[in-house]
Design a protein around this motif. Structure first.
Motif, PDB file in Angstrom:
ATOM      1  N   ILE A 111       0.841  -1.202   0.000  1.00 12.86           N
ATOM      2  CA  ILE A 111       0.000   0.000   0.000  1.00 12.86           C
ATOM      3  C   ILE A 111       0.876   1.252   0.000  1.00 12.86           C
ATOM      4  N   THR A 112       0.599   2.162  -0.911  1.00  9.62           N
ATOM      5  CA  THR A 112       1.365   3.407  -1.007  1.00  9.62           C
ATOM      6  C   THR A 112       0.572   4.628  -0.554  1.00  9.62           C
ATOM      7  N   ASN A 113      -0.755   4.501  -0.493  1.00 11.91           N
ATOM      8  CA  ASN A 113      -1.622   5.641  -0.169  1.00 11.91           C
ATOM      9  C   ASN A 113      -2.702   5.163   0.800  1.00 11.91           C
ATOM     10  N   LEU A 114      -2.683   5.669   2.028  1.00 11.15           N
ATOM     11  CA  LEU A 114      -3.571   5.149   3.071  1.00 11.15           C
ATOM     12  C   LEU A 114      -4.280   6.276   3.818  1.00 11.15           C
ATOM     13  N   LYS A 115      -5.586   6.090   4.030  1.00  6.99           N
ATOM     14  CA  LYS A 115      -6.355   6.988   4.889  1.00  6.99           C
ATOM     15  C   LYS A 115      -6.978   6.162   6.008  1.00  6.99           C
ATOM     16  N   ILE A 116      -6.832   6.657   7.236  1.00 11.16           N
ATOM     17  CA  ILE A 116      -7.381   5.960   8.396  1.00 11.16           C
ATOM     18  C   ILE A 116      -8.420   6.839   9.069  1.00 11.16           C
ATOM     19  N   GLY A 161       8.343  -1.527   3.454  1.00 11.30           N
ATOM     20  CA  GLY A 161       7.164  -0.688   3.304  1.00 11.30           C
ATOM     21  C   GLY A 161       7.315   0.398   2.254  1.00 11.30           C
ATOM     22  N   LYS A 162       6.232   0.675   1.514  1.00 13.20           N
ATOM     23  CA  LYS A 162       6.241   1.660   0.431  1.00 13.20           C
ATOM     24  C   LYS A 162       5.245   2.796   0.660  1.00 13.20           C
ATOM     25  N   LEU A 163       4.680   2.890   1.862  1.00 15.71           N
ATOM     26  CA  LEU A 163       3.675   3.921   2.124  1.00 15.71           C
ATOM     27  C   LEU A 163       4.298   5.309   1.972  1.00 15.71           C
ATOM     28  N   SER A 164       3.700   6.138   1.110  1.00 15.54           N
ATOM     29  CA  SER A 164       4.229   7.486   0.887  1.00 15.54           C
ATOM     30  C   SER A 164       3.206   8.578   1.193  1.00 15.54           C
ATOM     31  N   VAL A 165       1.916   8.261   1.088  1.00 18.83           N
ATOM     32  CA  VAL A 165       0.860   9.241   1.352  1.00 18.83           C
ATOM     33  C   VAL A 165      -0.008   8.723   2.491  1.00 18.83           C
TER      34      VAL A 165
END
Length: 208
Positions: A57-62, A89-93
């Motif tokens: 996942i590169t773009n996550l909203k919680i 991990g590749k999360l950037s946003v």
């Protein structure tokens, strides 16, 4: 002898090509659209994402309450574990605009700065506070939206987040801790709320 050397070189080249193809396939397997997860209970993010998507996942909203267990998961998705070691991990946003930080859960970061390798201070979440070293070392983060309800940013919170280029701090923040943005070398824009009463030592050290 020449034939043996050429054959060895051929196999070396093949392994290099296969390695590049594997990396290319892994990058193509990334999930680039925004993934929105609503948590009904703090500490449940790891179970909602699972191991198969953790590093994709590169773009996550919680949405909802998050505690130390969730923050630990976010750190691993963003490239650093609780000991500061790198992950895949590749999360950037990351969008936490509709999230709320609450106390509880696991330790999300072990601070060895004042101790030996075998002892550390354990960092846990507190209500409406971005805790010590919460995102420290997560250099892959390029965009971060903070929870609207936070009141302070602690020591070293964003230290070594070199990928961040801009950040707007919520209006309710009154205090920024020491070295909070230490070595955020990519930071070119930071909007500070009018209500800030204290900024710690070296808060913007090496923000070139």
């Amino acid at each position: 002898m020449k034939q043996i050397i050429k054959r060895g070189s051929f196999f070396t080249l093949m392994f290099m090509l296969l390695g590049c193809l594997s990396l290319y396939a892994a990058d193509n397997d990334l999930i680039t659209e925004q993934i929105t997860i609503e948590l009904e209970k703090a500490g449940t993010l790891p179970g909602r994402i699972g191991g198969s998507k953790k590093y994709k996942i590169t773009n996550l909203k919680i949405i909802g309450e998050i505690n130390g267990t969730d923050l630990n998961m976010i750190r691993e998705m963003a490239g650093r574990n609780s000991k500061g070691d790198s992950t895949y991990g590749k999360l950037s946003v990351l969008d936490l605009s509709e999230a709320k930080i609450v106390e509880g859960g696991d330790c999300y970061y072990y601070d060895y700065s004042n101790h030996s390798y075998y002892t550390s201070d354990e960092c846990y979440t507190s209500n409406d506070v971005i805790g010590r070293y919460a995102f420290s070392g997560c250099s892959g983060l390029t965009s971060l939206t903070l929870p609207a309800g936070i009141t302070s940013i602690n020591n070293g919170t964003f230290s070594f987040c070199s990928g961040l280029t801009s950040l707007t701090l919520p209006a309710g923040i009154t205090w920024i801790g020491s070295e909070a943005f230490n070595d955020c070398s990519g930071l070119t824009s930071l909007t500070l709320p009018a209500g800030i009463t204290s900024i710690g030592d070296r808060a913007f050290w090496d923000c070139i």
